[in-house]
Design a protein around this motif. Structure first.
Motif, PDB file in Angstrom:
ATOM      1  N   THR A   1       0.849  -1.182   0.000  1.00  0.00           N
ATOM      2  CA  THR A   1       0.000   0.000   0.000  1.00  0.00           C
ATOM      3  C   THR A   1       0.888   1.236   0.000  1.00  0.00           C
ATOM      4  N   VAL A   2       0.391   2.284  -0.614  1.00  0.00           N
ATOM      5  CA  VAL A   2       1.124   3.543  -0.688  1.00  0.00           C
ATOM      6  C   VAL A   2       0.205   4.651  -0.191  1.00  0.00           C
ATOM      7  N   SER A   3       0.714   5.476   0.696  1.00  0.00           N
ATOM      8  CA  SER A   3      -0.101   6.571   1.221  1.00  0.00           C
ATOM      9  C   SER A   3      -0.402   7.582   0.124  1.00  0.00           C
ATOM     10  N   ASP A   4      -1.448   8.370   0.328  1.00  0.00           N
ATOM     11  CA  ASP A   4      -1.853   9.356  -0.673  1.00  0.00           C
ATOM     12  C   ASP A   4      -0.756  10.368  -0.965  1.00  0.00           C
ATOM     13  N   ASP A   5       0.068  10.654   0.044  1.00  0.00           N
ATOM     14  CA  ASP A   5       1.143  11.633  -0.169  1.00  0.00           C
ATOM     15  C   ASP A   5       2.430  10.987  -0.667  1.00  0.00           C
ATOM     16  N   ALA A   6       2.393   9.689  -0.985  1.00  0.00           N
ATOM     17  CA  ALA A   6       3.543   8.942  -1.525  1.00  0.00           C
ATOM     18  C   ALA A   6       4.761   9.026  -0.605  1.00  0.00           C
ATOM     19  N   MET A   7       4.517   9.054   0.706  1.00  0.00           N
ATOM     20  CA  MET A   7       5.616   9.129   1.668  1.00  0.00           C
ATOM     21  C   MET A   7       5.681   7.920   2.586  1.00  0.00           C
ATOM     22  N   THR A   8       4.703   7.033   2.490  1.00  0.00           N
ATOM     23  CA  THR A   8       4.714   5.824   3.304  1.00  0.00           C
ATOM     24  C   THR A   8       4.365   4.626   2.426  1.00  0.00           C
ATOM     25  N   PHE A   9       5.275   3.676   2.358  1.00  0.00           N
ATOM     26  CA  PHE A   9       5.088   2.445   1.583  1.00  0.00           C
ATOM     27  C   PHE A   9       5.109   1.264   2.555  1.00  0.00           C
ATOM     28  N   VAL A  10       4.069   0.451   2.517  1.00  0.00           N
ATOM     29  CA  VAL A  10       3.986  -0.715   3.400  1.00  0.00           C
ATOM     30  C   VAL A  10       3.920  -1.963   2.529  1.00  0.00           C
ATOM     31  N   PHE A  11       4.911  -2.850   2.686  1.00  0.00           N
ATOM     32  CA  PHE A  11       4.992  -4.095   1.918  1.00  0.00           C
ATOM     33  C   PHE A  11       4.635  -5.282   2.809  1.00  0.00           C
ATOM     34  N   THR A  12       3.785  -6.148   2.296  1.00  0.00           N
ATOM     35  CA  THR A  12       3.477  -7.389   2.996  1.00  0.00           C
ATOM     36  C   THR A  12       4.263  -8.519   2.336  1.00  0.00           C
ATOM     37  N   ILE A  13       5.065  -9.217   3.141  1.00  0.00           N
ATOM     38  CA  ILE A  13       6.010 -10.202   2.620  1.00  0.00           C
ATOM     39  C   ILE A  13       5.379 -11.596   2.599  1.00  0.00           C
ATOM     40  N   VAL A  14       5.688 -12.369   1.571  1.00  0.00           N
ATOM     41  CA  VAL A  14       5.170 -13.734   1.474  1.00  0.00           C
ATOM     42  C   VAL A  14       5.627 -14.546   2.684  1.00  0.00           C
ATOM     43  N   ASP A  15       4.861 -15.568   3.006  1.00  0.00           N
ATOM     44  CA  ASP A  15       5.193 -16.354   4.206  1.00  0.00           C
ATOM     45  C   ASP A  15       5.787 -17.720   3.880  1.00  0.00           C
ATOM     46  N   ASN A  16       6.108 -17.958   2.598  1.00  0.00           N
ATOM     47  CA  ASN A  16       6.616 -19.278   2.213  1.00  0.00           C
ATOM     48  C   ASN A  16       7.966 -19.217   1.500  1.00  0.00           C
ATOM     49  N   ALA A  17       8.722 -18.140   1.746  1.00  0.00           N
ATOM     50  CA  ALA A  17      10.043 -18.015   1.127  1.00  0.00           C
ATOM     51  C   ALA A  17      11.126 -18.361   2.143  1.00  0.00           C
ATOM     52  N   TYR A  18      12.142 -19.081   1.670  1.00  0.00           N
ATOM     53  CA  TYR A  18      13.241 -19.515   2.537  1.00  0.00           C
ATOM     54  C   TYR A  18      14.573 -19.218   1.867  1.00  0.00           C
TER      55      TYR A  18
ATOM     56  N   ALA B   1       6.549  16.599 -10.110  1.00  0.00           N
ATOM     57  CA  ALA B   1       5.174  16.189  -9.849  1.00  0.00           C
ATOM     58  C   ALA B   1       5.005  14.685 -10.033  1.00  0.00           C
ATOM     59  N   ARG B   2       5.671  14.137 -11.051  1.00  0.00           N
ATOM     60  CA  ARG B   2       5.599  12.685 -11.286  1.00  0.00           C
ATOM     61  C   ARG B   2       6.223  11.916 -10.131  1.00  0.00           C
ATOM     62  N   LEU B   3       7.324  12.408  -9.614  1.00  0.00           N
ATOM     63  CA  LEU B   3       7.988  11.743  -8.494  1.00  0.00           C
ATOM     64  C   LEU B   3       7.196  11.876  -7.198  1.00  0.00           C
ATOM     65  N   ALA B   4       6.342  12.885  -7.121  1.00  0.00           N
ATOM     66  CA  ALA B   4       5.633  13.167  -5.872  1.00  0.00           C
ATOM     67  C   ALA B   4       4.302  12.446  -5.756  1.00  0.00           C
ATOM     68  N   THR B   5       3.904  11.702  -6.780  1.00  0.00           N
ATOM     69  CA  THR B   5       2.618  11.020  -6.711  1.00  0.00           C
ATOM     70  C   THR B   5       2.756   9.526  -6.964  1.00  0.00           C
ATOM     71  N   ALA B   6       1.949   8.773  -6.230  1.00  0.00           N
ATOM     72  CA  ALA B   6       1.876   7.327  -6.460  1.00  0.00           C
ATOM     73  C   ALA B   6       0.506   6.939  -6.991  1.00  0.00           C
ATOM     74  N   ASP B   7      -0.311   7.934  -7.324  1.00  0.00           N
ATOM     75  CA  ASP B   7      -1.636   7.690  -7.867  1.00  0.00           C
ATOM     76  C   ASP B   7      -1.518   7.352  -9.351  1.00  0.00           C
ATOM     77  N   PRO B   8      -1.937   6.153  -9.754  1.00  0.00           N
ATOM     78  CA  PRO B   8      -1.769   5.734 -11.153  1.00  0.00           C
ATOM     79  C   PRO B   8      -2.389   6.689 -12.165  1.00  0.00           C
ATOM     80  N   ALA B   9      -3.542   7.265 -11.823  1.00  0.00           N
ATOM     81  CA  ALA B   9      -4.184   8.191 -12.756  1.00  0.00           C
ATOM     82  C   ALA B   9      -3.348   9.446 -12.951  1.00  0.00           C
ATOM     83  N   GLN B  10      -2.819   9.992 -11.860  1.00  0.00           N
ATOM     84  CA  GLN B  10      -1.968  11.174 -11.961  1.00  0.00           C
ATOM     85  C   GLN B  10      -0.649  10.842 -12.647  1.00  0.00           C
TER      86      GLN B  10
END
Length: 542
Positions: free
Chosen positions: A92-109, A475-484
């Motif tokens: 997930t990416v916050s609206d202000d493109a300043m916080t990225f949260v990754f959920t990691i797979v649980d079956n990798a070794y 502006a492109r670097l500052a947004t994570a919104d696909p439409a923008q």
């Protein structure tokens, strides 16, 4: 498989094939059965990359190879140029493109049996940031890294909408191995090869030039369809082509490179090789301009130069006809949010002459060369790399083309280090360069990493210092919104077309040869053509 065999045969009949060496660099090994008497499937790959060590941090090319074989990144760029989950199953990416949260797979070794965790991912980001020079940008962008359970959170100091693209190239490394290593470039213990990827490192023999990998039976994406992978290092393409024609290797790999068209006729003649093609994501040949000083600082002169070039001639001569005439937007249509409304570059000497006349550059003394405002004959300094034969021949073709519209050209050929120094000093009017697939995606995308005046680096031009272009990049670097992002991607291409900081001389088709009988390849030109992590899960042996 390539359908247009006539073009290849034409190239062959015209004698464009390279002279192939008569000595083999690597010998074919016998396939041995598994314990259950099933055949071991071995994929043999040839490369001319100058590998030196199995330390992925100290050997750039081995590091690239590990991104395909032994190590995994959080996400991948798919063959359709969209972002694909990998070790990160979601984010997930916050609206202000300043916080990225990754959920990691649980079956990798890890290959040593240790579970790969979110803690490993968080450690890897910090390790790259603190110890790897090429990742020093993270110090200015990533303010904090934390993990909890199966999630990793990156908190940024400023918006960075292109972060996902960046993290396609940084493979996760095991904390339990690297946490006590303060100098990764000098580490030389056996466990330095441990990753989580589809293959497990088995050996590297520098003397014979051979890497051997075995399939990761517990790979989180599923066991590869190849049991054993061999990568043979060749001193030159002639030797590699001969091995491929003889059936001693199965395919070829060169990250961001293209298979030489002049070698294709020999493979066709062997009767053992098939081909796949895809549009090259980069720009193999491009012409940049000095926008600050000299005749090329006038947009009409840049447009005139663009109109004086016979692009189809370049495509036929250098790329055996496997290419297309570029648009003024620079990047090929395989890029996300490609702007299809921009005009194609067109060979039009009459228009070029009219543009130069309008710019006030006339040949008043009738010697065939136009004069500048001071009455001096125009002589454009064209910077080229002396270590690249294609560039030297291109420079000569451009010189001849521009002479037809009354522009003199002085070719200045320099080796890479001198070329970079002169380029950074803007001591040129025109410069020949190339854009790699990854390079066209960097910064704000669509070639902006080469043109944004604030960028640095050996291969970039940093020649476009226009407020609206820089604002579009920011502006492109500052947004994570696909439409923008889509809107700004189109805008960056429009501004590239408007200001012409550089033009692509050809968009090309990459050719990927492989032994007949192999099937199930996934073509992914940014990771290596038919040789990539997607193919390892689907390719079938003869």
């Amino acid at each position: 498989m390539i359908g247009n065999w006539k073009k290849f045969k034409k190239v062959w009949l015209l004698g464009l094939a390279a002279v192939i060496s008569l000595s083999l660099f690597a010998a074919c090994e016998q396939i041995t059965p598994n314990a259950d008497n099933t055949e071991i499937v071995t994929l043999k790959v040839g490369s001319t990359k100058p590998f030196k060590t199995a330390n992925r941090f100290s050997d750039y090319w081995y590091g690239v190879l590990t991104n395909l074989t032994t190590h995994d990144s959080l996400i991948r760029l798919g063959d359709d140029m969209s972002v694909k989950p990998w070790l990160a199953k979601s984010w997930t990416v916050s609206d202000d493109a300043m916080t990225f949260v990754f959920t990691i797979v649980d079956n990798a070794y890890w290959h040593d049996g240790t579970k790969l965790t979110a803690e490993d991912v968080a450690f890897s980001v910090e390790y790259y940031r603190d110890y790897i020079a090429s990742a020093s940008w993270m110090k200015d962008v990533i303010e904090d890294v934390s993990f909890s359970g199966d999630t990793v959170t990156l908190s940024l100091s400023r918006p960075y909408g292109n972060l996902l693209t960046e993290f396609m190239t940084y493979s996760v490394v095991p904390k339990h191995i690297w946490q006590d290593v303060d100098d990764p470039l000098k580490y030389n213990q056996p466990d330095m090869t441990v990753g989580s990827g589809p293959f497990v490192f088995e050996s590297f023999d520098l003397a014979s030039g051979k890497f051997i990998f075995k399939a990761n039976e517990d790979y989180f994406q599923g066991k590869p369809t190849v049991d054993r992978l061999e990568v043979d290092i060749y001193q030159n393409m002639d030797a590699l082509v001969l091995s491929l024609a003889n059936g001693d290797i199965d395919t070829w790999w060169d990250y961001s490179g293209t298979f030489p068209y002049t070698s294709i006729p020999a493979l066709i003649k062997s009767g053992k090789v098939d081909f796949e093609t895809s549009t090259y994501l980069g720009v193999p040949s491009a012409l940049g301009f000095n926008l600050e000083d000299g005749p090329a600082s006038d947009i009409n002169v840049r447009k005139a130069i663009a109109a004086a070039i016979n692009y189809q001639q370049i495509i036929e001569y250098f790329y055996a006809g496997y290419g297309s005439v570029p648009t003024t937007g620079f990047v090929p249509p395989t890029h996300p949010n490609y702007n299809a409304n921009l005009p194609s570059l067109a060979y039009n000497p009459a228009e070029a002459n009219a543009l130069l006349d309008a710019a006030g550059l006339m040949d008043t003394d009738g010697d065939g060369i136009r004069e500048d405002a001071s009455g001096q004959n125009i002589s454009l300094r064209l910077l080229a790399r002396s270590d690249q034969s294609t560039n030297m021949r291109l420079a000569e073709i451009l010189r001849d083309a521009l002479s037809e519209i009354g522009l003199g050209v002085e070719i200045r050929a320099l080796d890479l280090s001198a070329w970079a120094s002169v380029k950074d000093a803007l001591d040129y009017n025109m410069v020949l360069f190339g854009a790699t697939p990854w390079g066209t995606l960097m910064h704000a995308g669509h070639g902006s990493g080469y043109f944004d005046s604030r960028r640095t680096g050996q291969g970039v031009l940093h020649n476009l210092d226009v407020a609206e272009y820089l604002a579009a990049c920011d502006a492109r670097l500052a947004t994570a919104d696909p439409a923008q992002q889509a809107i700004l991607d189109l805008r960056i291409q429009e501004l590239t077309a408007e200001y012409l900081p550089g033009i692509a001389l050809a968009w090309t088709e990459s050719v990927y040869p492989y032994q007949q009988g192999w099937s199930g390849w996934v073509i992914d030109s940014i990771y290596g053509g038919v040789f990539n992590g997607f193919s390892f899960l689907s390719v079938r042996s003869p």
